[in-house]
Design an enzyme around this catalytic site. Structure first.
Site, PDB file in Angstrom:
ATOM      1  N   ASP A  37      22.509 -27.140  -9.817  1.00 53.33           N
ATOM      2  CA  ASP A  37      23.078 -27.540 -11.106  1.00 53.33           C
ATOM      3  C   ASP A  37      22.400 -28.802 -11.626  1.00 53.33           C
ATOM      4  O   ASP A  37      21.700 -29.500 -10.899  1.00 53.33           O
ATOM      5  CB  ASP A  37      24.580 -27.810 -10.953  1.00 53.33           C
ATOM      6  CG  ASP A  37      25.371 -26.560 -10.660  1.00 53.33           C
ATOM      7  OD1 ASP A  37      24.900 -25.468 -11.018  1.00 53.33           O
ATOM      8  OD2 ASP A  37      26.462 -26.671 -10.061  1.00 53.33           O
ATOM      9  N   LYS A  59      24.517 -25.936 -16.299  1.00 53.69           N
ATOM     10  CA  LYS A  59      25.151 -25.694 -17.604  1.00 53.69           C
ATOM     11  C   LYS A  59      25.293 -27.011 -18.352  1.00 53.69           C
ATOM     12  O   LYS A  59      25.661 -28.025 -17.787  1.00 53.69           O
ATOM     13  CB  LYS A  59      26.539 -25.075 -17.420  1.00 53.69           C
ATOM     14  CG  LYS A  59      26.527 -23.709 -16.746  1.00 53.69           C
ATOM     15  CD  LYS A  59      27.937 -23.155 -16.677  1.00 53.69           C
ATOM     16  CE  LYS A  59      27.948 -21.774 -16.036  1.00 53.69           C
ATOM     17  NZ  LYS A  59      27.681 -21.835 -14.600  1.00 53.69           N
ATOM     18  N   GLY A  90      27.107 -30.182  -7.514  1.00 59.82           N
ATOM     19  CA  GLY A  90      27.470 -31.594  -7.544  1.00 59.82           C
ATOM     20  C   GLY A  90      28.853 -31.810  -6.955  1.00 59.82           C
ATOM     21  O   GLY A  90      29.757 -30.989  -7.122  1.00 59.82           O
ATOM     22  N   VAL A  95      35.899 -28.465  -5.765  1.00 61.93           N
ATOM     23  CA  VAL A  95      36.544 -29.289  -6.791  1.00 61.93           C
ATOM     24  C   VAL A  95      35.816 -29.084  -8.125  1.00 61.93           C
ATOM     25  O   VAL A  95      34.753 -29.645  -8.364  1.00 61.93           O
ATOM     26  CB  VAL A  95      36.538 -30.783  -6.399  1.00 61.93           C
ATOM     27  CG1 VAL A  95      37.242 -31.613  -7.477  1.00 61.93           C
ATOM     28  CG2 VAL A  95      37.224 -30.980  -5.058  1.00 61.93           C
ATOM     29  N   MET A 174      34.767 -34.492 -16.128  1.00 59.82           N
ATOM     30  CA  MET A 174      34.152 -33.799 -17.270  1.00 59.82           C
ATOM     31  C   MET A 174      34.984 -33.935 -18.549  1.00 59.82           C
ATOM     32  O   MET A 174      35.157 -32.979 -19.294  1.00 59.82           O
ATOM     33  CB  MET A 174      33.946 -32.315 -16.927  1.00 59.82           C
ATOM     34  CG  MET A 174      33.040 -32.104 -15.729  1.00 59.82           C
ATOM     35  SD  MET A 174      32.887 -30.381 -15.188  1.00 59.82           S
ATOM     36  CE  MET A 174      34.488 -30.105 -14.409  1.00 59.82           C
ATOM     37  N   GLY A 203      28.242 -42.619 -11.750  1.00 60.13           N
ATOM     38  CA  GLY A 203      28.736 -43.272 -10.550  1.00 60.13           C
ATOM     39  C   GLY A 203      27.869 -43.045  -9.325  1.00 60.13           C
ATOM     40  O   GLY A 203      27.271 -41.972  -9.151  1.00 60.13           O
TER      41      GLY A 203
END
Length: 508
Positions: A37, A59, A90, A95, A174, A203
């Protein structure tokens, strides 16, 4: 460690490569296909084998390159080709990473898979920004939410008014593109506009930034400071215990960006040390080191290796390549013979010491002139056979001084060749042009000349930081000035540690 015909759904962590698990690293080093990703760190992807196939299925909001069904089909088809497939995501795969959808597709297709956990972004970003997520007096619950889901659906799942009573912490992934809507929903759900809030952008990376304010000010403050995705939003009483400065950001070069220009194989130590001081490091290898093409000369020198009284090494590159050829020709270190070893600097000397070979001479200042003068001062050169091991672009001053002042019989052995590297092939090239840097570090005249040669390809975009030119020593500075490039920093004593210290003094 890894099984062919199997898919590994691997968490890449939040960005800092050092937060990747050992299991994940081992799989990356062995995989045949890497499906990744946008949020995965390019440095992590560089750990794969050279022949590994890389497929970017990342994406971007409003611009999806692959549908989820297409991604699942890639995983299935590659695994059925009996390949070891790593699906790199990521954070943690479970999650907000669509891992469940890919598991279902793999189950349906009868493809074996394994889950490799990663450090999820909320926990790591909070730690690196010094933001507590829980406290026995201020908050004892933590909720993970995503801003990409339909907001009405999320508001039905979470009773925000009840959450305000409990006093826990919200971690919203997000959510930057819908921040205003999210804040509005939270306020209508019963959260106070005075509730502490923090946004952490990028971060765990050297370009990490954060905003600390109240929930009511969050939208305005975030816009004013120009924070962008990827980011995690934290809201809750415990968050209010965060301080403006923390361990990660309180490093001398935090917020600074530097370009390292050595060949890819040489950049590791300098890059690591800069990053440990908090710097953002871009790699633009301007040179490449190649083995010498003069195999006949190498064979002649090694045939008479025991006849030399001194072996003189002018660079770490030369030392490494010499020993590589040596151990290819001889199996026993004793074949090195009675040669005494002299090295231009401590970095070069350390390569021989690692093989328990004594280095008898290292000048106090790492230059060819000082090396020659130190050798002459030993009174051991008159009619002595001396081997100078170098590259194809080394200065002739060393050989000249050994012959004219020391009366030595000198043979030169160029064991490597320095050539210009195409800067456009560097993974950080586009980012350098867009963002610039605080400094470009030139370690040799070769890196400086390559920069000049490719200057048109390195023109900065409007708004990018304009770097100063940082030179390892007088010869490199001379090359820069001869090509109308100002020298902003020059070392008196060449060395990686010396460069780091000089950068801290100037920018820290």
């Amino acid at each position: 460690m890894g099984e062919k015909g199997k898919v590994y759904l691997v968490g890449a962590g939040p960005g800092d490569p050092l937060l990747l698990t050992l299991r994940a690293k081992a799989l990356l080093e062995r995989c045949d296909v890497l499906v990744y990703d946008n949020l995965t760190n390019p440095e992590i992807r560089g750990w794969t084998r050279e022949d590994c196939v890389h497929l970017n299925v990342g994406k971007t909001p409003g611009q999806h390159s692959f549908t989820q069904d297409e991604i699942s089909e890639i995983l299935i088809s590659r695994a059925k080709e009996n390949l070891l497939v790593v699906r790199l995501k990521g954070g943690d795969p479970f999650v907000f990473a669509l891992c469940a959808e890919e598991m279902s597709a793999l189950d349906h297709a009868g493809v074996k898979y394994e889950i490799v956990s990663g450090v999820t972004a909320a926990l790591a970003c909070a730690a690196y920004a010094g933001v507590p997520l829980s406290h026995r007096e201020y908050g004892s619950s933590i909720s993970f939410l995503t801003g990409h889901e339909d907001l009405k659906k999320e508001s039905l799942r979470v009773d925000f008014a009840k959450f305000a009573e409990v006093g826990g912490t919200l971690c919203i992934y997000m959510g930057m593109s819908k921040l205003e809507e999210i804040v509005d929903r939270l306020l209508k759900g019963g959260l106070s506009p005075d509730k502490p809030a923090v946004v952490v952008s990028h971060g765990t990376l050297p370009k990490q930034r954060k905003v600390m304010c109240s929930l009511g000010e969050l939208v305005t403050k975030t816009r004013e400071d120009g924070l962008s995705a990827p980011a995690v939003i934290f809201i809750g009483n415990a968050v209010g215990l965060a301080k403006q400065v923390n361990w990660f950001e309180d490093r001398p070069l935090f917020g600074r960006r530097f370009v390292v220009t050595r060949s890819s194989a040489q950049n590791g130590e300098m890059k690591s040390r800069l990053q440990n001081m908090g710097a953002d490091v871009l790699e633009l290898p301007l040179i490449k080191i190649l083995p010498t093409q003069n195999k006949k000369l190498v064979a002649e020198v090694f045939a008479g290796i025991a006849t030399y009284e001194w072996a003189v090494f002018t660079s770490a590159n030369g030392a490494r390549e010499f020993l590589r050829i040596f151990f290819k020709a001889f199996k026993d270190i004793r074949s090195f013979g009675p040669m005494r070893i002299a090295c231009v600097g401590e970095a070069t000397a350390s390569i021989f010491r690692a093989h328990n070979l004594e280095v008898e001479l290292v000048p106090p200042t790492a230059t060819a002139e000082n090396l020659a003068q130190a050798l002459v001062a030993t009174d051991s050169l008159d009619s002595a056979n001396v081997l100078v091991v170098s590259g194809n672009k080394n200065r002739e001053v060393l050989v000249h001084l050994l012959e004219s002042l020391g009366h030595a019989i000198v043979d030169q052995l160029p064991v490597y060749e320095t050539d210009f590297a195409e800067v456009a092939n560097s993974p950080d090239w586009q980012r350098y042009k867009k963002e610039g840097a605080d400094g470009i570090i030139f370690t040799s005249s070769s890196t400086a000349l390559s920069f000049v040669e490719q200057e048109e390809d390195l023109l900065l975009e409007q708004g990018a930081r304009v770097p100063i030119h940082c030179s390892f020593g007088p010869e490199t500075s001379k090359t820069l000035r001869e090509n109308d490039l100002a020298v902003g920093l020059e070392l008196k004593q060449p060395g990686i540690k010396e460069m780091i210290d000089a950068l801290i003094e100037k920018f820290g």
